[in-house]
Scaffold this motif. Structure first.
Motif, PDB file in Angstrom:
ATOM      1  N   ILE A 193       0.704  -1.325  -0.097  1.00  0.00           N
ATOM      2  CA  ILE A 193       0.188  -0.090   0.073  1.00  0.00           C
ATOM      3  C   ILE A 193       0.762   1.372  -0.083  1.00  0.00           C
ATOM      4  O   ILE A 193       1.879   1.213   0.636  1.00  0.00           O
ATOM      5  N   GLY A 194       0.276   2.204  -0.936  1.00  0.00           N
ATOM      6  CA  GLY A 194       1.027   3.633  -0.683  1.00  0.00           C
ATOM      7  C   GLY A 194       0.629   4.518  -1.658  1.00  0.00           C
ATOM      8  O   GLY A 194      -0.199   4.172  -2.524  1.00  0.00           O
ATOM      9  N   LEU A 195       0.920   5.765  -1.578  1.00  0.00           N
ATOM     10  CA  LEU A 195       0.312   6.773  -2.351  1.00  0.00           C
ATOM     11  C   LEU A 195       1.666   7.161  -3.527  1.00  0.00           C
ATOM     12  O   LEU A 195       2.745   7.535  -3.225  1.00  0.00           O
ATOM     13  N   VAL A 196       1.315   6.634  -4.584  1.00  0.00           N
ATOM     14  CA  VAL A 196       2.162   6.637  -5.752  1.00  0.00           C
ATOM     15  C   VAL A 196       2.027   7.499  -6.799  1.00  0.00           C
ATOM     16  O   VAL A 196       2.653   7.561  -7.995  1.00  0.00           O
ATOM     17  N   GLU A 197       1.050   8.611  -6.552  1.00  0.00           N
ATOM     18  CA  GLU A 197       0.901   9.653  -7.597  1.00  0.00           C
ATOM     19  C   GLU A 197       2.175  10.397  -8.291  1.00  0.00           C
ATOM     20  O   GLU A 197       1.943  10.930  -9.487  1.00  0.00           O
ATOM     21  N   PHE A 198       3.200  10.593  -7.508  1.00  0.00           N
ATOM     22  CA  PHE A 198       4.369  11.099  -7.935  1.00  0.00           C
ATOM     23  C   PHE A 198       4.924  10.453  -9.246  1.00  0.00           C
ATOM     24  O   PHE A 198       5.252  11.161 -10.208  1.00  0.00           O
ATOM     25  N   GLY A 199       4.650   9.270  -9.376  1.00  0.00           N
ATOM     26  CA  GLY A 199       4.799   8.533 -10.539  1.00  0.00           C
ATOM     27  C   GLY A 199       4.350   8.780 -11.776  1.00  0.00           C
ATOM     28  O   GLY A 199       4.856   8.640 -12.965  1.00  0.00           O
ATOM     29  N   VAL A 200       3.284   9.479 -11.753  1.00  0.00           N
ATOM     30  CA  VAL A 200       2.322  10.181 -12.960  1.00  0.00           C
ATOM     31  C   VAL A 200       2.243  11.601 -12.808  1.00  0.00           C
ATOM     32  O   VAL A 200       1.376  12.088 -13.627  1.00  0.00           O
ATOM     33  N   GLY A 201       3.123  12.180 -12.094  1.00  0.00           N
ATOM     34  CA  GLY A 201       3.333  13.634 -12.431  1.00  0.00           C
ATOM     35  C   GLY A 201       2.578  14.412 -11.601  1.00  0.00           C
ATOM     36  O   GLY A 201       2.227  15.749 -11.633  1.00  0.00           O
ATOM     37  N   VAL A 202       1.646  13.892 -10.616  1.00  0.00           N
ATOM     38  CA  VAL A 202       0.741  14.692  -9.704  1.00  0.00           C
ATOM     39  C   VAL A 202       0.681  14.584  -8.467  1.00  0.00           C
ATOM     40  O   VAL A 202       1.816  13.341  -7.969  1.00  0.00           O
ATOM     41  N   ILE A 203       0.181  14.893  -7.369  1.00  0.00           N
ATOM     42  CA  ILE A 203       0.039  14.655  -5.864  1.00  0.00           C
ATOM     43  C   ILE A 203      -1.049  13.803  -5.671  1.00  0.00           C
ATOM     44  O   ILE A 203      -1.960  14.051  -6.486  1.00  0.00           O
ATOM     45  N   PRO A 204      -1.187  13.411  -4.405  1.00  0.00           N
ATOM     46  CA  PRO A 204      -2.240  12.438  -4.124  1.00  0.00           C
ATOM     47  C   PRO A 204      -3.695  13.689  -3.963  1.00  0.00           C
ATOM     48  O   PRO A 204      -3.351  14.433  -3.474  1.00  0.00           O
TER      49      PRO A 204
END
Length: 801
Positions: free
Chosen positions: A612-623
């Motif tokens: 589990i994790g917040l991975v939004e950086f990988g697609v160029g945004v923040i959660p």
């Protein structure tokens, strides 16, 4: 007598022994891991002037084996701290300590004479009533029983863990001639309840159930590949995810496991089952013998069916073994028209009808392969087990098959399966025709939410035992459905608890899923007591529907995108602030939006294997679904008087900025994604939904009160923002991150600092949500973010630009 396992002694610290020790440590058991004393010093010990009497020398083998296991990937242990539950020793100095164990597990080399010597030694120190089992993968239990005391024989049996013990769920229990019924019942329940396994009681026959069927299946393919003039790539394409098997399919799996391991079991079967109607199939084909002679054993020797080789430009490529020339060549793409026809069929079991009717080589392959498998498993009853469901359980839990052989046969149709068997020159067991004559036209049926199997002696459908601890959504979906749309099904679990089951592709969260969640909360608040969010998919959720976000951003539909993000945020806040308790039950990949949903539930009942994790950086945004806000809230809640608050905030900032994903649910507590004292971890995923329901009901019946919206979140303003921005500048200067990474990180810093405030201030959740949404929206207007979104959609992995 109520038996409890507080301490386990594991004898033998090889790959299996260390893995078993680690898994017992995973569940909180104290472990004593023992191995032999080295017979000579190594070079390092000689340089240090050590002798064979020094403790570190005497325990060198066991300590080295355990350290190697703990360093291996994937890790055998849920959390690095759990390794402290394992104490090591040797079989000369520490053997008396087995008297303190509640269960002794022998995991030494697969030789009967050595095992017997170990048992002789253990009997001198083992206290009466202690469980003692062997993790043999093929030596008959009755042979190990010889010469032992009555108490030993009564408490002795085989317990066959599959490698790696943490990840493969099959736990075969093989009784000896004198094993007591109490011991079998205890081990069966302990395996399911505590070890998180699928327990299967097998007969004492060569290779038991899992390896008997699994090795037959692989050896059958080895012979078929030459007969049908197929390539390694073609077989792996046909025996992978398309039929619900692991991505490693057949030949990649053999490379990982080791060809020598497979050959050892196959040779044992060739010797051990002379009356098997498929006896000759266990004989090694010529190309396998050549690979053994050349030591092309797979990953452990650097080459097997596949070989990784470096090119002149420094990049690497995967070469494939040509089974005719026995030389390595460039990989070839495998394509079949039949497989193209299955692309629109989401449910694996629905694909089999299409696959067996294929007009190309793939169709022929499936007809031959499945006919051989169906005939073989039908003829193994009652030899290896009396119950057909145990064969299916063993193949799913031990070999990662989504459906066992009899379930696949049901999907094809029992009569059609018999036709295929006869067309290939085999014969099904007589009981299959008797089943059809008795009026049962399938091996399994579902009734009142329970699975039933055809019981051969009784000639009728009988309830599969052990289901009372499970809620199986496949069995209740249609009968208990109270609402559905294209993204979710809402089921009534009974006792006033509803469940929201995601049904979108890869369980992504889009508008239809959010609609379903809101509808379920409306219904629960009106007519029920609580809500669970759980599903039986391969993954809980891989996050928000980024395809939808990408299309809106490309079309510059920012107003619609703003509304979509706000809808996501509002739905997460409803999870937090509804008048009924909400419980999330994540498992496997729980990323981005799936993580945000879990962050906003009243309680999380996580499967141990939750990544589990917040991975939004990988697609160029923040959660943007409340994740950035929630990590800010959680940081604020950790602030203590005179504490360095910025350090606490930095930890939570880095969890998002580094896209940290836990490798188990236990690691998620370190990230403050799961919260100690509130959230819990369940080892057996099959029990997860039933336990989540219990917790929702418990909260409801204990007088659940709707929480009050938070307005007391401390944000640090300029102090934090300035520090974070200096840090991102240094990271760019050191070439650790790109300019675009800095832009995303600074946007996150602005949100988590509460904006450009002159001093620390108390703010509301809505204040932070508005900042989060604004930052998310602004990033979707960036070209480099669009490139990242597009790359993820096309390639399935992040782009660093």
């Amino acid at each position: 007598m109520k038996r409890r396992i507080n301490k386990v002694a594991v004898i033998g610290s090889g790959i299996m022994g260390s893995g078993i020790a680690c898994h017992f440590a995973n569940i909180g058991v104290e472990v004593l891991l023992l191995d032999i004393v080295p017979r000579e010093l190594n070079e390092q010990e000689k340089k240090k002037g050590l002798t064979l009497e020094d403790k570190q020398v005497r325990n060198r083998l066991v300590n080295q084996a355990l350290q190697d296991a703990l360093k291996s990937k994937p890790s055998p242990i849920y959390h690095k701290d759990f390794a402290s539950r394992i104490k090591t020793g040797n079989l000369e100095d520490d053997i008396s300590k087995v008297s303190e164990a509640d269960w002794i597990i022998e995991v030494v080399v697969e030789r009967l004479d050595i095992k017997k010597k170990v048992f002789d030694n253990l009997e001198k120190h083992r206290k009466e009533g202690t469980l003692i089992t062997s993790n043999t993968s093929g030596i008959p239990i009755q042979l190990m029983n010889e010469g032992r005391s009555e108490d030993f024989k009564k408490h002795f049996c085989g317990t066959h863990f599959f490698n790696p013990p943490r990840y493969l769920r099959l736990f075969e229990i093989i009784p000896g001639p004198d094993t007591s019924e109490e011991v079998l019942e205890f081990l069966n329940e302990y395996g399911e309840k505590f070890l998180g396994k699928t327990s299967v009681v097998a007969k004492d026959t060569p290779a038991f159930i899992g390896n008997r069927i699994g090795i037959f299946s692989i050896m059958s393919l080895f012979h078929m590949v030459k007969e049908m003039d197929m390539t390694v790539e073609e077989v792996d394409k046909l025996t992978g995810p398309v039929i619900g098997r692991p991505k490693s399919a057949t030949f990649r799996t053999v490379d990982v496991v080791g060809l020598d391991t497979l050959v050892h079991v196959a040779n044992g079967l060739y010797e051990g089952v002379p009356n098997d109607e498929q006896h000759e199939l266990f004989k090694l084909p010529e190309f396998i013998q050549t690979m053994m002679d050349n030591k092309w054993l797979g990953s452990k020797t650097g080459q097997g069916f596949y070989k990784k080789e470096k090119k002149k430009d420094g990049s690497s490529e995967i070469l494939t073994l040509d089974l005719d020339s026995m030389e390595y060549r460039e990989g070839k793409k495998a394509n079949f028209a039949t497989l193209e026809q299955t692309k629109s069929i989401d449910k694996v079991e629905d694909r089999f009808e299409v696959l067996i009717n294929g007009k190309d080589k793939a169709g022929e392959f499936y007809r031959k392969n499945l006919a051989a498998l169906f005939a073989y498993v039908s003829n193994r009853i009652p030899e290896i087990t009396d119950e057909l469901y145990k064969i299916d359980d063993a193949m799913r839990a031990g070999f990662g098959w989504e459906h066992g052989p009899f379930q696949i046969w049901d999907a094809v149709g029992v009569k059609k399966g018999i036709e295929m068997i006869k067309a290939e020159g085999y014969e099904p067991a007589g009981w299959v025709n008797e089943m059809l004559e008795s009026g049962s036209d399938s091996f399994y049926t579902v009734k009142d939410g329970n699975s039933y199997y055809y019981d051969i002696p009784q000639k009728k459908q009988v309830k599969v035992p052990g289901q009372d601890a499970f809620i199986i959504l496949d069995n209740i979906r249609e009968s208990k459905k109270v609402f559905s749309n294209s993204g979710v099904v809402v089921e009534d679990l009974g006792d006033g608890i509803l469940n929201v089951e995601f049904r979108s592709k890869m369980n992504t969260i889009g508008g239809d899923v959010l609609d379903g969640l809101n509808k379920a909360i409306d219904m629960a608040e009106r007519d029920y007591q609580g809500l669970v969010v759980a599903n039986n998919g391969a993954n809980f959720s891989v996050g928000a529907n980024i395809g939808m976000i990408f299309m809106m951003a490309v079309e510059q539909e920012y107003e619609e995108l703003n509304m979509a993000i706000k809808y996501f945020q509002d739905t997460m806040m409803r999870m937090r602030y509804s008048s009924i308790p909400t419980v999330a039950a994540p498992h496997a990949m729980t990323l981005g939006g799936g993580c945000e949903l879990s962050l906003h539930a009243d309680k999380v009942v996580a499967a141990a294997e939750t990544y589990i994790g917040l991975v939004e950086f990988g697609v160029g945004v923040i959660p943007g679904g409340g994740g950035s806000k929630e990590m800010t809230v959680r940081a604020s809640d950790t602030y203590k008087k005179d504490d360095v608050e910025l350090n606490r905030l930095r930890e939570h900032f880095l969890t998002i900025a580094m896209a940290k994903v836990s490798t188990s649910a236990h690691e998620a507590f370190d990230l403050n994604i799961l919260q100690k004292g509130k959230d819990i971890v369940v080892v057996n995923k099959d029990r997860q939904l039933a336990i989540a329901k219990q917790h929702a009901l418990l909260m409801a019946e204990n007088g659940y009160t709707k929480p009050i919206h938070r307005t007391d979140i401390k944000v640090l303003g300029k102090q934090a923002l300035g520090t974070f921005m200096v840090g991102t500048d240094q990271m760019v200067a050191g070439k650790y991150i790109s300019e675009h990474d800095r832009k995303i990180a600074n946007k996150l810093a602005y949100v988590m600092s509460g904006g450009d405030l002159s001093a620390a201030t108390m703010v509301s959740e809505q204040y932070l949500l508005d900042l989060e949404r604004e930052a998310f929206l602004s990033l979707t207007g960036e070209r480099k973010t669009l490139e990242r979104l597009q790359h993820m959609l096309q390639k399935g992995k992040p782009l660093r630009n």
